[in-house]
Design an enzyme around this catalytic site. Sequence first.
Site, PDB file in Angstrom:
ATOM      1  N   HIS A  26      -3.670  -4.857  -0.364  1.00 56.22           N
ATOM      2  CA  HIS A  26      -3.233  -5.434   0.912  1.00 56.22           C
ATOM      3  C   HIS A  26      -3.280  -6.960   0.807  1.00 56.22           C
ATOM      4  O   HIS A  26      -4.339  -7.541   1.025  1.00 56.22           O
ATOM      5  CB  HIS A  26      -4.149  -4.974   2.042  1.00 56.22           C
ATOM      6  CG  HIS A  26      -3.926  -3.554   2.456  1.00 56.22           C
ATOM      7  ND1 HIS A  26      -2.982  -3.198   3.385  1.00 56.22           N
ATOM      8  CD2 HIS A  26      -4.493  -2.403   2.041  1.00 56.22           C
ATOM      9  CE1 HIS A  26      -2.983  -1.874   3.544  1.00 56.22           C
ATOM     10  NE2 HIS A  26      -3.896  -1.368   2.732  1.00 56.22           N
ATOM     11  N   GLU A  37      -2.266  -9.044   2.880  1.00 54.29           N
ATOM     12  CA  GLU A  37      -2.590  -9.591   4.208  1.00 54.29           C
ATOM     13  C   GLU A  37      -4.080  -9.532   4.508  1.00 54.29           C
ATOM     14  O   GLU A  37      -4.547 -10.143   5.459  1.00 54.29           O
ATOM     15  CB  GLU A  37      -1.780  -8.868   5.291  1.00 54.29           C
ATOM     16  CG  GLU A  37      -2.301  -7.496   5.728  1.00 54.29           C
ATOM     17  CD  GLU A  37      -1.986  -6.348   4.778  1.00 54.29           C
ATOM     18  OE1 GLU A  37      -1.573  -6.610   3.624  1.00 54.29           O
ATOM     19  OE2 GLU A  37      -2.174  -5.181   5.166  1.00 54.29           O
ATOM     20  N   CYS A  44       0.828  -1.209   0.000  1.00 51.84           N
ATOM     21  CA  CYS A  44       0.000   0.000   0.000  1.00 51.84           C
ATOM     22  C   CYS A  44       0.861   1.258   0.000  1.00 51.84           C
ATOM     23  O   CYS A  44       1.540   1.542  -0.981  1.00 51.84           O
ATOM     24  CB  CYS A  44      -0.995  -0.033   1.154  1.00 51.84           C
ATOM     25  SG  CYS A  44      -2.332   1.174   0.940  1.00 51.84           S
TER      26      CYS A  44
END
Lengths: 250, 203
Positions: free
Chosen positions: B180, B182, B82
């Site tokens: 993202h 994650e 990001c």
Amino acid sequence: MLAPRVIPCLDVDGGRVVKGVQFSDLRDAGDPVEIAASYEQQGADEIVILDVSATPEGRGNAVATVAAVRAVLSIPLTVGGGVRSMADAGRLLDAGADRVAANTAAVERPELIEEIAAQFGTQCAVISIDAGRRNGGWEVLTTSGTSRTGMDVGEWATRCAGLGAGEILLTSWDRDGTRKGYDTELLSSVSDLVTIPIIASGGAGQAIDLVAAIHAGASAVLVASLLHDRDLTVADLKATMTQHGIEVRT
Amino acid sequence: MSNDVIVVPTGTANTASVLAAFGRLGVRARVSTDPDEIGSASGVVMPGVGTFGAAIGEIDRIGVRQALLERIEADKPTMAICVGLQMFAETSEESPGVRGLGVVASDMTRFPSLVAVPQLGWNMVEGSDSSRFVRSGWAYFANSYRLATAPGGWIPAMATHGGPFVAAIERGNVLACQFHPELSGPWGLAVIDAWIDATKGTL
């Protein structure tokens, strides 16, 4: 193209998921970690945890709940309820929340939105607005719907966007828990005023209600009792959306 | 050399989510601000949410700009997420006057106002056949600024929000994702997992 999100909402009290109508008559609905993981498996795009604890002891558990859910969750986690200060926001984010939703505290001190956006980024700053119908419009309610502020929802939403809020969690207090469908007039009215995304909340009773909310301008839909009662899965909801020409993440 | 993946704290908020994702993959990851460790670790992650200026300011405050530049130049496994990707640029419209890392000769610009800003949610990423890390799939984004065109010498993955934008770039063992990973479900974990393989290759 961004896909509209389906967001299961877990009301958590003292480390357990509870459910009730308009925050009364709460009953135990299970372990937040298990429930959040199962919604992710069903295809949830994000999880919202609302800390509805009535006691400081219960509030203390919220951080532990967030950390435990974060450990198993591979999708975004937004946490609201009791976000009253930058310290509260920081604790929840450190525990693994990706975004925090402020409500009553932001009405009392709107700078809170500005501060969260400045320090953690605008995507992190969700403003939760509880809307109650009044003559020809909607009024901002606070303190779990018990206080009427006299503020116009559209004006407050516009102001929040200007302060740096990245998203509005817009709950129709008249529809919440009724399963009569989202208040699409409310959604259209606010989405005409702001360019930040809106999460529709309050009233989902069947899959077609989600379609109506998206058509009314919502970028995401919050669902709770519809899923907790195990009538439908997230995958069922998304299948209906797809049938109605809405592209969702699969 | 440390076997742990090192996460560089940029003073912003998604460190816990990044650490949790490594935990789910059974990989030891921890936060460090030590330039020597950041220079020598088998893998380094530059997470980031918040503003370009704040994240760059933190990199300079903890004094790790040079260590990051050197490991990226040396093709040591590095993953930026990001705002981490945005820090690779020379400048950003978000924070005028702030000097980015300048890994790519690009400037970050804001999404056009005809689309919702911030871009918040799941968007379809078109991966490149030559990518080691990023396949096509749904990824979670939360950003207002983006790289509009891919820099030369990097393999891009693209997405569309008010026109095409860069979803990820990679060069050797260096991967920068605007999304993202994650928070992008099993698809995102697969991106991280593929990058972890790169960190093992250098041991």
